[in-house]
Design a protein around this motif. Structure first.
Motif, mmCIF file in Angstrom:
data_model
loop_
_atom_site.group_PDB
_atom_site.id
_atom_site.type_symbol
_atom_site.label_atom_id
_atom_site.label_comp_id
_atom_site.label_asym_id
_atom_site.label_seq_id
_atom_site.Cartn_x
_atom_site.Cartn_y
_atom_site.Cartn_z
ATOM 1 N N ASN A 1 1.986 5.750 -9.013
ATOM 2 C CA ASN A 1 1.994 6.245 -7.352
ATOM 3 C C ASN A 1 1.434 5.280 -6.578
ATOM 4 O O ASN A 1 0.217 4.686 -6.941
ATOM 5 C CB ASN A 1 1.194 7.609 -7.534
ATOM 6 N N TYR A 2 2.081 5.210 -5.456
ATOM 7 C CA TYR A 2 1.460 4.203 -4.400
ATOM 8 C C TYR A 2 1.568 4.505 -3.115
ATOM 9 O O TYR A 2 2.515 5.526 -2.805
ATOM 10 C CB TYR A 2 2.414 2.825 -4.577
ATOM 11 N N THR A 3 0.361 4.105 -2.242
ATOM 12 C CA THR A 3 0.680 4.497 -0.776
ATOM 13 C C THR A 3 0.799 3.034 -0.400
ATOM 14 O O THR A 3 0.570 2.007 -0.633
ATOM 15 C CB THR A 3 -1.060 5.053 -0.210
ATOM 16 N N VAL A 4 1.714 3.197 0.970
ATOM 17 C CA VAL A 4 2.203 1.847 1.515
ATOM 18 C C VAL A 4 1.749 2.309 3.114
ATOM 19 O O VAL A 4 1.745 3.356 3.509
ATOM 20 C CB VAL A 4 3.574 1.977 1.688
ATOM 21 N N SER A 5 1.426 0.991 3.711
ATOM 22 C CA SER A 5 0.909 1.222 5.074
ATOM 23 C C SER A 5 1.443 -0.286 5.574
ATOM 24 O O SER A 5 1.441 -1.184 4.990
ATOM 25 C CB SER A 5 -0.714 1.204 5.369
ATOM 26 N N ALA A 6 1.775 -0.199 7.189
ATOM 27 C CA ALA A 6 2.148 -1.360 7.859
ATOM 28 C C ALA A 6 1.530 -1.245 9.392
ATOM 29 O O ALA A 6 1.460 -0.143 9.959
ATOM 30 C CB ALA A 6 3.760 -1.236 7.790
#
Length: 841
Positions: A663-668
């Motif tokens: 499980n991953y969280t992604v931010s930009a």
């Protein structure tokens, strides 16, 4: 149509009586003693005074005094008391403890029981060779209990435990099934939904050839049925599959009377289960046999006048490969007022149905429910006995050994405390000139085995040698006694035999060589392992450099470039084995299998490769990419390999990376834009492409213009308060306008307008790059007027509808109605006349 009670009561009652009679006739009557399957019998829990003196069904009554048939080939030797460092002697080997042994690993396992300190679930192991004890209790094990059923598979890989009492005060019993694996000394709960009901003191034995276990009888003093609690004694028969561990109830003919405390052994010669004794309202001393092929319990009646054990239960009843018979010891039985413990020893021969009494010089004290097992791999075959009911009253428990007399091997030094033999070789009969020829061959290919070690142990000390290229070893100057021969070789299971050396060939004269002792060794099993990889580019291909382990402790090595790893001989035979793999960037599957005693086993393992996680950064509300965006991919699961991944998207706004499952969280973020991130973690599986799209909005202010009007007059409301979201508040001007600038960030905002004398009203605006300026009108409703100081506006009074007319309306109706009816009649008559005139020719 409902029938009146007076008419339907009698026929209904008669019909109900007929239906009840038919139902009673349809219920089968319980089978009696002559039926094929007697019912399970419920009886009160026996107490010390509940059993009368005398025999029971299937009991051979003996009158007069019968002279015991003393057998000098076996005798009891005391081995002191139980002592293990760190183990409380008030717990172990008490009443209802159980013991099993295996020849392959040369170990004995003792479990549970009720000592002076209560129940325990200790698992203790002792070596058959050295006699040394160790505590191997593990966190995963059966709960503390006593009087459970415990038997081992003669193949030496596992033992099965079922049921037992878990609360001596209430009598509560258990019906769980556990397996003890000898190889890795571990317990496994294999309880299935379908299993025998809870019970204790049930008879249980295992047929190692058919790979099944048989359970019969037992009792549950705390049986609950229909909300009430009582005692039930069983006579049901259950079969356990030792491969799947599924229980199946089998219907047998001439089932024994419900009993508890019966003992069971398996006769490998006749292929039958033998059950001895047991108690309920009375006790028996009968031996009944069950052949699963025939499915009939048969009573094995001894010859008339022969000595037989007293009726009772709680005896030890074990098969002896040394005597090809069963050995029985101890138990309990009724007297005129209480139970009595026994200490008699008998041998029962199934072929002749003959009991033989063993007269010892010093027998164990009377006891019942003792732990006992037959040892065959200790160099001194015999019955090992530990504790029993006597340990409950007087710990520490004592240990006893029933072995040959005179003793035949140095192993009896350990188990019988007899100090057999003279290791100087100068004892009586130790200067023999016998010759022993040993020939060692492969059990499968029948080819000779060279360099096999041959050891000879007996009353006069050890001798050893090595086989030549023909697989032969000639041992000279061998004493003319019974000797134990053991043969070991690389890549083979050890083997051996007991032989009586002959004297017809010596070194001082010529003569024919005596027939050789042929020992066939079975090759150790071989492993053929292969690993495959499954990736996005190649669905299934050989994968090399994969580390393979066995049972998380044995490192077997790494696979070749083509994914192969071969083990020509595996010395462990731990029953169920778990093979695991490791390679960075790949999954770690496991394969559980049972290693055979010999032969080749193939294990294929497929590893799944990391999949692609692709991030796409776009302008919110459109498909245009944001090429300057940067961000981070952070694993949520603890211990995930690799850690966070920072990225910069390309000119198309994309970034791709291979990642393991998780499980991953992604931010930009990007200059001039508001940052964004995934709201919830994104699950990324193996061998898959996961696309995460993040929309960025320009970091700019937005304009909101609001006009507030009176909903009745549509006139602007001066000095009204307008709120946009939680951060922006303005008052309206004389034209009812409130202007807001630099509202941020983009998104949805609630707009609330309020003014004195008006009810507040609310609206909503959505701000995004496609709608940088938003204008809206909010109408407010005046509140009700409260005097003094205001004038209530005139309203039109609407008369409500009335069902009956008023007085004046009634008069008008009475005068106008007849005239209206007359006019209608004239018009209708004229219409009919005109229609008739038109129709006439």
């Amino acid at each position: 149509m409902p029938v009146p009670r007076s008419l339907r009561s009698r026929p209904a009652a008669a019909l109900a009586g007929v239906l009840l009679l038919a139902l009673l006739l349809a219920i089968p009557l319980p089978a009696g003693p002559s039926g094929s399957a007697p019912p399970r019998h419920t009886a009160p829990r026996p107490s010390a005074t509940s059993l009368p003196d005398g025999g029971a069904m299937h009991t051979l009554r003996v009158t007069g005094v019968v002279t015991p048939n003393a057998v000098p080939s076996l005798d009891w030797d005391g081995m002191g008391v139980f002592q293990v460092t760190g183990v409380n002697p008030n717990l172990v080997a008490g009443e209802g403890a159980a013991m099993v042994s295996d020849s392959l690993y040369k170990t004995i396992v003792l479990f549970g029981g009720r000592g002076a300190a209560g129940l325990n679930n200790l698992t203790l192991q002792v070596s058959q060779v050295t006699g040394r004890w160790k505590n191997i209790t593990t966190p995963i094990a059966p709960s503390p209990r006593a009087n459970m059923s415990f038997a081992d598979d003669a193949s030496g890989r596992l033992a099965v435990l079922f049921g037992g009492t878990t609360d001596p005060l209430s009598g509560r019993s258990d019906n769980s099934t556990w397996v003890f694996w000898y190889g890795n000394r571990s317990w496994e709960n294999v309880t299935h939904r379908i299993a025998p009901p809870a019970r204790e003191s049930a008879a249980f034995a295992i047929d190692p050839q058919a790979r099944v276990g048989l359970l019969e009888g037992g009792w549950d003093p705390d049986f609950v049925s229909g909300g009430s609690t009582g005692s039930v004694t069983w006579n049901d028969t259950w079969l356990l599959n030792l491969t799947t561990f599924d229980w199946t109830e089998v219907l047998t003919q001439r089932a024994p009377t419900p009993m508890f405390g019966s003992a069971m052994a398996f006769d490998p010669i006749q292929g039958e289960f033998l059950m001895f004794g047991g108690c309920n309202a009375a006790c028996t001393n009968a031996v009944v046999a069950l052949n699963l092929t025939r499915g009939v319990w048969e009573t094995l009646t001894p010859p008339i006048g022969s000595q037989v054990p007293a009726p009772g239960g709680g005896s030890d009843f074990l098969w002896s490969p040394y005597a090809n018979a069963t050995v029985m010891f101890g138990g309990f039985g009724p007297t005129t007022s209480a139970f009595a413990s026994y200490n008699s020893t008998f041998v029962f021969e199934p072929l002749t149905h003959l009991w033989t009494y063993i007269q010892g010089f010093s027998d164990p004290f009377p006891r019942y429910a003792a732990a006992a097992t037959w040892l065959s791999a200790n160099g001194c075959p015999g019955l090992f006995l530990a504790g029993g009911s006597s340990a409950f009253y007087g710990p520490p428990p004592d240990l006893w050994f029933l072995d040959p007399n005179p003793d035949t091997g140095v192993g009896c030094n350990v188990w019988g405390n007899d100090q057999v033999g003279n290791f100087s070789g100068n004892g009586t009969g130790c200067n023999g000139n016998g010759t022993l020829v040993v020939v060692v061959s492969d059990n499968t290919s029948h080819t000779p085995i060279a360099n096999a070690s041959v050891s000879l142990t007996g009353a006069c000390g050890p001798k050893s040698g090595v086989t030549d290229r023909a697989g032969m070893d000639v041992l000279t100057h061998v004493p003319l006694t019974v000797e134990a021969v053991k043969v070991t070789a690389v890549d083979y299971h050890s083997g051996g035999s007991v032989v009586n050396v002959t004297a017809n060939y010596t070194v001082n004269r010529t003569g024919p060589v005596p027939p050789p002792l042929r020992v066939n060794l079975t090759p150790l099993p071989s492993l053929r392992l292969r690993t495959f990889g499954e990736s996005l580019a190649n669905p299934h291909s050989p994968l090399g450099a994969v580390a393979i382990t066995m049972d998380d402790s044995v490192i077997l090595g790494n696979t070749s470039a083509l994914g192969y790893l071969n083990q020509s001989a595996v010395s462990t035979t731990a029953g169920r084995l778990t093979f695991g793999v490791f390679k960075a960037g790949y999954s770690s599957p496991e394969f559980v299998t049972t290693l055979p005693y010999t032969g080749i086993i193939w294990v294929n393992l497929t590893l799944q490769a990391a999949g692609i996680l692709r991030v796409e950064v776009r302008l919110a509300g459109g498909l245009r990419a944001v090429p300057t965006a940067t961000g981070r991919i952070v694993p949520v699961d603890p211990g995930s390999p690799g850690g966070p991944v920072g990225f910069v998207v390309n000119q198309t706004g994309q970034f791709s990376v291979f990642l393991s499952i998780g499980n991953y969280t992604v931010s930009a973020q990007a200059p001039g834009y508001t940052s964004n991130r995934t709201i919830a973690p994104v699950f990324h599986p193996w061998v898959s492409t996961t696309v995460v799209v993040l929309n960025l909005t320009p970091d700019q202010g937005y304009n909101v213009t609001v006009q507030v009007l009176d909903i009745l007059t549509h006139r602007p409301i001066d000095n009204a308060t307008v709120e946009v979201g939680d951060s922006y508040t303005r008052s309206t001007d004389a034209q009812g306008w409130a202007n807001f600038s630099n509202v941020r960030p983009p998104g949805g905002f609630g707009v609330l307008a309020s003014a004195a004398g008006y009810a507040a009203n609310e609206s909503f605006v959505a701000l995004d790059p496609t709608h940088p300026r938003v204008s809206l009108t909010i109408d407010l409703t005046p509140l009700a007027c409260v005097p003094p100081g205001c004038t209530q506006p005139a309203t039109k009074i609407v008369k409500p509808f009335g069902l009956l007319p008023t007085t004046s309306e009634s008069l008008v109706f009475l005068l106008a109605a007849p005239g209206m009816l007359l006019g209608a009649s004239v018009v209708y008559a004229w219409y009919l006349r005109r229609r008739t005139a038109v129709a006439t020719p």
